[in-house]
Scaffold this active site. Structure first.
Site, PDB file in Angstrom:
ATOM      1  N   ILE A 174       0.837  -1.201   0.000  1.00  0.00           N
ATOM      2  CA  ILE A 174       0.000   0.000   0.000  1.00  0.00           C
ATOM      3  C   ILE A 174       0.869   1.247   0.000  1.00  0.00           C
ATOM      4  CG2 ILE A 174      -1.711   1.320   1.298  1.00  0.00           C
ATOM      5  CD1 ILE A 174      -2.758  -1.401   2.361  1.00  0.00           C
ATOM      6  N   THR A 251      -4.975   5.294   6.839  1.00  0.00           N
ATOM      7  CA  THR A 251      -5.821   4.274   6.220  1.00  0.00           C
ATOM      8  C   THR A 251      -5.428   2.888   6.720  1.00  0.00           C
ATOM      9  OG1 THR A 251      -4.320   4.139   4.316  1.00  0.00           O
ATOM     10  CG2 THR A 251      -6.224   5.610   4.104  1.00  0.00           C
ATOM     11  N   ARG A 253      -4.934   1.256  10.616  1.00  0.00           N
ATOM     12  CA  ARG A 253      -5.851   0.902  11.687  1.00  0.00           C
ATOM     13  C   ARG A 253      -5.906   2.089  12.649  1.00  0.00           C
ATOM     14  NH1 ARG A 253      -7.700  -2.492   8.902  1.00  0.00           N
ATOM     15  NH2 ARG A 253      -7.935  -4.736   9.321  1.00  0.00           N
ATOM     16  N   ASP A 277      -9.624   7.161   7.579  1.00  0.00           N
ATOM     17  CA  ASP A 277     -10.566   6.130   7.137  1.00  0.00           C
ATOM     18  C   ASP A 277     -10.796   5.093   8.228  1.00  0.00           C
ATOM     19  OD1 ASP A 277     -12.227   4.869   5.168  1.00  0.00           O
ATOM     20  OD2 ASP A 277     -10.648   3.405   4.807  1.00  0.00           O
ATOM     21  N   GLU A 282     -13.982   1.855  16.200  1.00  0.00           N
ATOM     22  CA  GLU A 282     -15.010   1.755  15.147  1.00  0.00           C
ATOM     23  C   GLU A 282     -16.176   0.884  15.626  1.00  0.00           C
ATOM     24  OE1 GLU A 282     -13.448   0.380  11.420  1.00  0.00           O
ATOM     25  OE2 GLU A 282     -11.725   1.719  11.508  1.00  0.00           O
ATOM     26  N   HIS A 300     -14.338   3.836   7.034  1.00  0.00           N
ATOM     27  CA  HIS A 300     -13.609   2.618   6.655  1.00  0.00           C
ATOM     28  C   HIS A 300     -14.033   2.141   5.261  1.00  0.00           C
ATOM     29  CE1 HIS A 300     -11.208  -0.852   8.650  1.00  0.00           C
ATOM     30  NE2 HIS A 300     -10.945  -0.791   7.355  1.00  0.00           N
TER      31      HIS A 300
END
Length: 340
Positions: A174, A251, A253, A277, A282, A300
């Site tokens: 990524i 992006t 955790r 994100d 969450e 997310h």
């Protein structure tokens, strides 16, 4: 004695038709089963009752945590009871912080993830958040929908990405995809990683120490897994070392950032804006983030595309098939590289 096929346990849903067909094709190799449980206590009891005896491979999704809870020592113990034959846990996601890999290793359960199928979509999401945060796009987006054009007063001027220095923390797939996209915007890129990449893989990005990255980057993007070593990697001490007006992108955790410290850094002006994100708790989001129009927030959505989620499901199914046919996983998690 007649031969009994092993079982594959599906935890969660397979949502895309090419993957559904691929999963059904496993029925020639195994009996495909699902739990009747809808919560953790019932799932543990179902494991212990013998109802799932014969399960050799588990396909799990991120959302299946709602049924099983985290795959911790207690769940691993239930999966390891006499009669159950679980040897493989195939997780449909790149991040696998919901799974206690050490407990799985001790129990002889091999764990896999989906390490590359998510790269492009997650990097695209990071670029969206980076541009939105740099350019102060969030407040006028809301104002326009409320009939107030840019807002009154209008938002502060944003900043161009060109010639800004992007610091990437975690230069995996990524991170490398993000690097290429950022360079197309005219950004310069440096990175910090557990170890320096070879020159070809780094693609010209400069390797720096963690503290140098914090001190010198105009934008910092977090692209690393969550584990005990990276929990709250960014907190008050780290924010104090950053440039005034830095932009933060996450992006990865949520819990790699201390959200309380992040809110304080935004309120003080040390952090100009952030693009997030992912969040510590969450789907709960810190009210200091939700209530601050300076920040870009997504719920997310990093892999929220038909193409990426189909690729992820197909990749995970290939891990299940490999386990059944060869006793090996296509993409074992790095912590289990020593397991045969």
């Amino acid at each position: 004695m007649s031969f009994q096929k092993p079982k594959v346990l599906l935890l969660g849903e397979i949502e895309h038709s090419p993957a559904q067909d691929a999963y059904e094709s496993l029925s020639s190799l195994a009996t495909l089963v699902q739990p009747s449980a809808t919560n953790r206590d019932d799932f543990l009891e179902e494991c212990r009752s013998g109802a799932l005896d014969g399960v050799k491979v588990i396909y799990r999704t991120f959302n299946s945590v709602g049924v099983t809870g985290k795959i911790d020592g207690e769940v691993v113990g239930a999966l390891g009871k006499e009669g159950l034959q679980v040897g493989y846990l195939c997780h449909n996601g790149a991040g696998y912080d919901q799974i206690d890999v050490a407990a799985c290793t001790s129990a002889g359960i091999h764990v896999s993830n989906v390490p590359t199928a998510v790269n492009a979509a997650t990097a695209d999401t990071a670029i969206f958040l980076l541009l939105g945060a740099l350019r102060s796009f969030n407040a006028p987006l809301s104002a326009l929908r409320q009939g107030s054009w840019r807002g009154n007063p209008p938002p502060p001027l944003g900043h161009d990405p060109e010639d800004k220095l992007l610091g990437i923390v975690g230069m995996g797939g990524i991170g490398r995809d993000l690097k290429r996209r950022a360079e197309a915007l005219g950004m310069k890129v440096q990175y910090h990683n557990r170890k320096e990449l070879d020159a070809k893989l780094a693609g010209g990005a400069r390797y720096v120490g963690f503290e140098e990255l914090l001190r010198t980057s105009d934008v910092i993007s977090l692209n690393l897994p969550l584990n005990p070593a990276t929990h709250h990697l960014i907190s008050d001490a780290e924010f104090s070392k950053m440039k005034y007006g830095v932009v933060i992108i996450n992006t990865a955790r949520g819990a790699v950032i201390d959200e309380v410290a992040l809110v304080a850094a935004i309120d003080s002006g040390k952090v100009f804006s952030c693009g997030l994100d992912v969040y510590e708790d969450e789907p709960e989001v810190h009210p200091g983030l939700v209530g601050n129009e300076k920040v870009m927030l997504l719920p997310h959505m990093g892999t929220w595309t038909v193409e990426t989620q189909t690729k992820m499901e197909l990749w995970n199914i290939s891990n299940v098939r490999a386990a059944l046919e060869t006793g090996q996983l296509r993409s074992p998690v790095p912590e289990q590289a020593h397991m045969s």
